[in-house]
Design an enzyme around this catalytic site. Structure first.
Site, mmCIF file in Angstrom:
data_model
loop_
_atom_site.group_PDB
_atom_site.id
_atom_site.type_symbol
_atom_site.label_atom_id
_atom_site.label_comp_id
_atom_site.label_asym_id
_atom_site.label_seq_id
_atom_site.Cartn_x
_atom_site.Cartn_y
_atom_site.Cartn_z
ATOM 1 N N HIS A 246 9.379 -0.348 10.705
ATOM 2 C CA HIS A 246 8.408 0.366 11.487
ATOM 3 C C HIS A 246 8.152 0.114 13.010
ATOM 4 O O HIS A 246 7.879 1.039 13.647
ATOM 5 C CB HIS A 246 7.061 0.048 10.717
ATOM 6 N N LYS A 332 0.401 -9.810 6.169
ATOM 7 C CA LYS A 332 -0.678 -9.460 4.886
ATOM 8 C C LYS A 332 -1.883 -10.381 5.180
ATOM 9 O O LYS A 332 -1.694 -11.523 5.553
ATOM 10 C CB LYS A 332 0.029 -9.639 3.852
HETATM 11 C C1 BG6 Z 1 4.853 0.258 4.044
HETATM 12 C C2 BG6 Z 1 5.224 -1.330 3.830
HETATM 13 O O1 BG6 Z 1 6.134 0.849 4.390
HETATM 14 O O2 BG6 Z 1 3.955 0.359 5.050
HETATM 15 C C3 BG6 Z 1 3.820 -1.915 3.110
HETATM 16 O O3 BG6 Z 1 6.079 -1.579 2.721
HETATM 17 C C4 BG6 Z 1 2.785 -1.661 4.428
HETATM 18 O O4 BG6 Z 1 3.963 -3.182 3.132
HETATM 19 C C5 BG6 Z 1 2.687 -0.076 4.497
HETATM 20 O O5 BG6 Z 1 1.565 -1.990 3.990
HETATM 21 C C6 BG6 Z 1 1.802 0.293 5.763
HETATM 22 O O6 BG6 Z 1 1.691 1.671 5.964
HETATM 23 P P1 BG6 Z 1 0.329 2.385 6.040
HETATM 24 O O7 BG6 Z 1 0.680 3.828 6.320
HETATM 25 O O8 BG6 Z 1 -0.377 2.033 4.809
HETATM 26 O O9 BG6 Z 1 -0.279 1.916 7.440
#
Ligand code: BG6
Length: 481
Positions: A246, A332
């Site tokens: 991401h 986290k």
């Molecule tokens: C996911 C991860 O791709 O994205 C997670 O595996 C993370 O660990 C999540 O919490 C966060 O995405 P969003 O859209 O909930 O902010």
């Protein structure tokens, strides 16, 4: 952008693999229902859901209804639930590399039911990454690759070697234009707004470079823990789960050159060039952390060294960004859930107010908040009213909610719809991903020390040292809302 949001997709059989898992429950089933409610689904389509669990069609429909009621913006009672539910069927089992078992039959039966010209097939692989290869081979063995598009969840590979192996396997069955490697952050409205902000306005682009910007921060702290995802997380860790996926993708939107158009290839080309220019990360470019108590989470080894926090310093060594660092941070069980990109500008070349007292941080910051409370703010210094010259922090704010009022489109809805109409612009391309694995190869095989940090904190102290003498910057939420 070439968004064909209202385009009606061709007729489809949508196959959800891993249909009783967390992702299907929280995101995919609600997204399919909402797209249906918004009239964005194909005229004729059926959903074949599958996983290893033994469930009947009716039990699965009940599961889907609960998922929609818990996670969708609209409840099942608000829409034509019965019509939607009638499109859902469930079959237990998964594709193996050699034979297709009952799933292939269920897909063909659904196609016959739809009738007309042979419908397209959209496979959504909401399964652990180690299943991507075998399932893809199964799609090939069952002769279902024709007219198929396949969405792969992330991460696509664990390192360079596994990426190449998986990519080769997948290409044995599919051509690149049938492959949709999803990174759902790219489906977020606010991430696409980076492009609008940069390229639809004349004001910002002239200062969007190393001459005016001191550094960039991409900061995604999360307050949640790993929940029931211990098994997945132990193998993945924060660096693979968030940074190389991401956050690198968002970085490419911030750093890219203007594409010749917002078509699929020009945009993906520019992103790839950013990854090409990135400098491979060294162990002292990153800080890993683990929250206290992580080793007692379900599915986690009692002596686990998996990182739940990662911060990184990244260099993009090209004409625009050479010598200017990008700082990335995520973790986290941190103090807050935020999602921000901040451009910290250089201080003026001459300090005209040297003797003047300054309250708060003196640097100008432009912060794009991707959520919650999506918007953009600029912080600057202003004269505090009064007889003496004193400077105080001031701020200009744009908030999506108050400016546009309309609800933002959910990332998964956007991306599923894009796959249904065959638009890969917001998916990732294999050259980009391969380069990303190359950039982190050394680090993955020589992981740095993992520092413990208290739950509800901002992570280990070493992450502050990584960015020093600068500081992590997250503006206070606006007070006028
Ligand atoms: C996911 C991860 O791709 O994205 C997670 O595996 C993370 O660990 C999540 O919490 C966060 O995405 P969003 O859209 O909930 O902010």
């Amino acid at each position: 952008m070439t968004v064909e949001w209202r385009k009606t997709p061709d007729d489809h059989v949508i196959v959800v693999l891993g249909a009783t898992g967390d992702l299907a429950r929280k995101k995919l089933l609600p997204a399919l229902f909402h797209l249906d409610m918004e009239d964005l689904m194909p005229k004729r389509y059926l959903v074949v859901a599958t996983s290893k669990d033994e469930v009947t069609d009716d039990q699965f429909r009940e599961f889907a209804r609960d998922a929609v009621d818990e996670f969708c913006r609209c409840k099942s009672s608000e829409g034509h639930w019965d019509e939607f539910a009638a499109r859902l069927s469930y079959v237990s089992g998964e594709f193996g590399p050699d034979d297709d078992g009952p799933l292939g039959d269920a897909i063909r039966k659904a196609e016959a039911e739809i009738g007309g010209d042979p419908p397209r097939r959209l496979f959504y692989l909401a399964v652990p990454p180690q299943a991507f290869g075998p399932i893809t081979l199964g799609i090939g063995a069952a002769e279902l690759a024709e007219r198929a598009r396949v969405i792969y969840e992330k991460p696509f590979g664990w390192d360079m070697e596994s990426f190449i192996k998986l990519n080769n396997t997948v290409h044995e069955v599919l051509t690149e234009d049938q492959i949709y490697r999803i990174d759902h952050f790219l489906g977020k409205e606010t991430v696409q707004n980076i492009l609008a902000f940069r390229f639809a306005n004349g004001m910002f682009e002239p200062i969007w470079n190393r001459d005016h910007i001191d550094h960039v921060q991409i900061d995604v702290p999360e307050d949640i823990g790993i929940g029931a995802r211990g098994g997945f997380y132990e193998k993945t860790g924060a660096f693979r789960d968030m940074i190389v996926t991401h956050l690198f993708q968002v970085l490419s939107f911030i750093a890219m050159e203007p594409p010749s158009s917002f078509g699929e290839q020009p945009l993906l080309d520019e992103k790839s060039k950013v990854f090409e220019s990135m400098v491979a990360l060294e162990p002292d470019d990153v800080v890993f952390g683990q929250y206290e108590g992580y080793q007692r989470e379900e599915g986690v080894a009692p002596d686990s060294r998996t990182e739940t926090f990662a911060a990184a310093r990244v260099w993009v060594d090209n004409w625009r960004w050479s010598g200017m660092p990008f700082f990335l941070r995520t973790g986290k069980r941190m103090a807050e859930k935020r999602w921000a990109v901040t451009l910290a500008f250089r201080e003026p070349p001459k300090q005209m107010f040297e003797e003047v007292e300054v309250q708060g941080q003196s640097r100008n910051h432009l912060t794009m908040e991707m959520g919650p409370n999506e918007g953009i703010s600029v912080s600057f210094l202003a004269k505090v009213p009064g007889p003496s010259i004193e400077l105080g922090p001031a701020r200009m704010d744009f908030r999506y909610a108050s400016s546009f009022g309309s609800e933002l489109i959910e990332a998964y809805e956007r991306l599923i719809h894009d796959a249904l109409i065959g638009d890969r612009t917001l998916f990732t391309r294999c050259d980009g991903i391969e380069r990303v694995w190359e950039l982190v190869e050394k680090l993955i095989h020589h992981s740095p020390a993992v520092h413990e940090y208290p739950q509800g904190s901002w992570g280990p102290q070493a992450a502050n040292e990584l960015i020093a003498p600068r500081q992590w910057h997250l503006p206070e939420p606006p007070t006028n809302e």
